[in-house]
Design a protein around this motif. Structure first.
Motif, PDB file in Angstrom:
ATOM      1  N   LYS A   1       0.787  -1.398  -0.062  1.00  0.00           N
ATOM      2  CA  LYS A   1      -0.052   0.012  -0.145  1.00  0.00           C
ATOM      3  C   LYS A   1       0.697   1.122   0.032  1.00  0.00           C
ATOM      4  O   LYS A   1       0.668   2.271  -0.789  1.00  0.00           O
ATOM      5  CB  LYS A   1      -1.088   0.145   1.413  1.00  0.00           C
ATOM      6  CG  LYS A   1      -1.611   1.301   1.446  1.00  0.00           C
ATOM      7  CD  LYS A   1      -2.574   1.760   0.311  1.00  0.00           C
ATOM      8  CE  LYS A   1      -3.114   3.185   0.470  1.00  0.00           C
ATOM      9  NZ  LYS A   1      -4.077   3.346  -0.528  1.00  0.00           N
ATOM     10  N   SER A   2       1.869   1.303   0.720  1.00  0.00           N
ATOM     11  CA  SER A   2       2.392   2.729   1.009  1.00  0.00           C
ATOM     12  C   SER A   2       3.771   2.391   1.603  1.00  0.00           C
ATOM     13  O   SER A   2       4.006   1.680   2.247  1.00  0.00           O
ATOM     14  CB  SER A   2       1.549   3.411   1.746  1.00  0.00           C
ATOM     15  OG  SER A   2       2.248   4.906   1.903  1.00  0.00           O
ATOM     16  N   THR A   3       4.599   3.589   1.555  1.00  0.00           N
ATOM     17  CA  THR A   3       5.787   3.495   2.106  1.00  0.00           C
ATOM     18  C   THR A   3       5.806   4.973   3.349  1.00  0.00           C
ATOM     19  O   THR A   3       4.864   5.715   3.074  1.00  0.00           O
ATOM     20  CB  THR A   3       6.933   3.891   1.105  1.00  0.00           C
ATOM     21  OG1 THR A   3       6.679   5.078   0.485  1.00  0.00           O
ATOM     22  CG2 THR A   3       7.031   2.935   0.240  1.00  0.00           C
ATOM     23  N   ALA A   4       6.757   5.231   3.974  1.00  0.00           N
ATOM     24  CA  ALA A   4       6.746   6.377   5.067  1.00  0.00           C
ATOM     25  C   ALA A   4       6.586   7.413   4.310  1.00  0.00           C
ATOM     26  O   ALA A   4       5.986   8.624   4.813  1.00  0.00           O
ATOM     27  CB  ALA A   4       8.036   6.260   5.812  1.00  0.00           C
ATOM     28  N   ALA A   5       7.152   7.661   2.995  1.00  0.00           N
ATOM     29  CA  ALA A   5       7.192   8.996   2.159  1.00  0.00           C
ATOM     30  C   ALA A   5       5.775   9.258   1.837  1.00  0.00           C
ATOM     31  O   ALA A   5       5.644  10.542   1.618  1.00  0.00           O
ATOM     32  CB  ALA A   5       8.285   8.934   1.086  1.00  0.00           C
ATOM     33  N   ARG A   6       5.089   8.315   1.584  1.00  0.00           N
ATOM     34  CA  ARG A   6       3.807   8.327   0.857  1.00  0.00           C
ATOM     35  C   ARG A   6       2.521   8.262   2.035  1.00  0.00           C
ATOM     36  O   ARG A   6       1.526   8.556   1.715  1.00  0.00           O
ATOM     37  CB  ARG A   6       3.338   7.235   0.079  1.00  0.00           C
ATOM     38  CG  ARG A   6       4.437   7.159  -1.269  1.00  0.00           C
ATOM     39  CD  ARG A   6       3.755   5.938  -2.151  1.00  0.00           C
ATOM     40  NE  ARG A   6       4.688   5.873  -3.467  1.00  0.00           N
ATOM     41  CZ  ARG A   6       5.705   5.101  -3.491  1.00  0.00           C
ATOM     42  NH1 ARG A   6       6.181   4.576  -2.401  1.00  0.00           N
ATOM     43  NH2 ARG A   6       6.323   5.300  -4.591  1.00  0.00           N
ATOM     44  N   THR A   7       3.008   8.213   3.223  1.00  0.00           N
ATOM     45  CA  THR A   7       1.953   8.216   4.159  1.00  0.00           C
ATOM     46  C   THR A   7       1.903   9.502   5.168  1.00  0.00           C
ATOM     47  O   THR A   7       3.008   9.929   5.610  1.00  0.00           O
ATOM     48  CB  THR A   7       2.247   6.986   5.303  1.00  0.00           C
ATOM     49  OG1 THR A   7       2.348   5.674   4.592  1.00  0.00           O
ATOM     50  CG2 THR A   7       1.446   6.903   6.382  1.00  0.00           C
ATOM     51  N   VAL A   8       0.795   9.942   5.374  1.00  0.00           N
ATOM     52  CA  VAL A   8       0.619  11.135   6.260  1.00  0.00           C
ATOM     53  C   VAL A   8      -0.075  10.730   7.709  1.00  0.00           C
ATOM     54  O   VAL A   8      -0.697   9.776   7.903  1.00  0.00           O
ATOM     55  CB  VAL A   8      -0.153  12.271   5.507  1.00  0.00           C
ATOM     56  CG1 VAL A   8       0.580  12.359   4.276  1.00  0.00           C
ATOM     57  CG2 VAL A   8      -1.782  11.537   5.334  1.00  0.00           C
ATOM     58  N   GLY A   9       0.042  11.735   8.557  1.00  0.00           N
ATOM     59  CA  GLY A   9      -0.700  11.624   9.888  1.00  0.00           C
ATOM     60  C   GLY A   9      -1.754  12.268   9.993  1.00  0.00           C
ATOM     61  O   GLY A   9      -2.515  12.860   9.116  1.00  0.00           O
TER      62      GLY A   9
END
Length: 299
Positions: free
Chosen positions: A121-129
């Protein structure tokens, strides 16, 4: 006990423990996995380790709602499970058959198969909080949030905590061709997690989480749906076990467990919408929606 990360007055990320009474204690560790590792090194549970660490501490003065919350863990990878609820199977069939209600497709096979659907699904760079913007694609006209319980796991597949995940999805792209799944699921800011990590050891029954999703447009609630993790077709241990098969998993990986909340078929997200995903005992994950090409890049 829950874990949060927030930005202090100097914009420095801070890890903190949030007690059941709502008190917040700063922790010296830089991230959740460092905390977990130190607890393991002392041969104790994460909860006991935290309780010892804060026993002589003073809680911070700011309430949770006044803090600038960050993503609670910078997950190196986010994986997701598909068609784990009956509602998801019905929605996928509707997409794949151009809107034929009650039609059957290969998604029925996915739902009933021994092997679950698990995808990257995602990486740290594509994930927001929390309170950050999630984006919608320019080449899709049918986009929705997918509210999901997230499992925070270590490299051995042990479930250390639970968080909230938003698996942003393009129903038209996925429905057009199942091989388009990566483009229907992965793009910049297409995943959000937070606002807290609820320690697994304080959860008596993880199949009793209430999940609610609300979507607001122009300050008016236009969508609301509810579900419960007891509706899951598969167990969490089952999903994790397939993720680990001949696969290298990193500490702090998040596995999203699927959704049972799907907005009405005529609904699609629009620029400016507000999404709220609430899971009992974890909190509320809020994100605003922006069209990707409306975002001015940092130069």
């Amino acid at each position: 006990m829950r874990i949060i990360r927030y930005s202090d007055e100097n914009s420095v990320p801070v890890l903190a423990a949030l007690t059941k009474d709502g008190l917040i204690y700063q922790l010296p560790q830089s991230d959740f996995m460092e905390l977990a590792q130190q607890a393991q090194d002392q041969n104790t549970s994460i909860l006991h380790f935290i309780e010892n660490a804060i026993s002589d501490s003073t809680p911070i003065q700011q309430p949770l709602e006044k803090l600038s919350l960050l993503v609670p863990i910078k997950a190196p990878e986010v994986w997701a499970s598909g068609v784990t609820y009956e509602k998801s199977r019905t929605a996928r069939n509707f997409e794949a058959t151009n809107g034929k209600m009650g039609a059957t497709t290969f998604y029925d096979k996915v739902y009933d198969a021994e092997r679950p659907e698990i995808f990257f699904k995602s990486t740290a760079a594509r994930t927001v909080g929390p309170n950050e913007k999630v984006y919608i694609r320019n080449d899709s006209h049918w986009q929705i949030p997918e509210p999901e319980l997230g499992l925070v796991i270590n490299s051995k597949g042990e479930i250390l905590g639970y968080t909230i995940g938003n698996d942003m999805s393009c129903r038209d792209i996925e429905g057009e061709n199942p091989l388009y799944l990566p483009q229907a699921k992965i793009w910049k800011n297409s995943c959000s997690i937070g606002p807290t990590i609820l320690l697994a050891e304080v959860v008596q029954d993880p199949y009793q989480f209430d999940i609610t999703c609300r979507i607001y447009r122009n300050d008016e609630k236009v969508v609301e749906g509810k579900a419960n993790t007891r509706q899951l077709k598969r167990t969490f241990d089952e999903l994790v076990s397939y993720l680990l098969k001949d696969n290298q998993i990193f500490d702090g990986t998040v596995l999203l467990t699927g959704t049972s909340i799907v907005p009405p078929n005529e609904f699609t997200l629009a620029d400016g919408d507000q999404i709220e995903i609430e899971i009992s005992d974890i909190g509320i994950l809020r994100n605003s929606v922006r069209l990707a090409n409306a975002v001015v890049p940092n130069l």
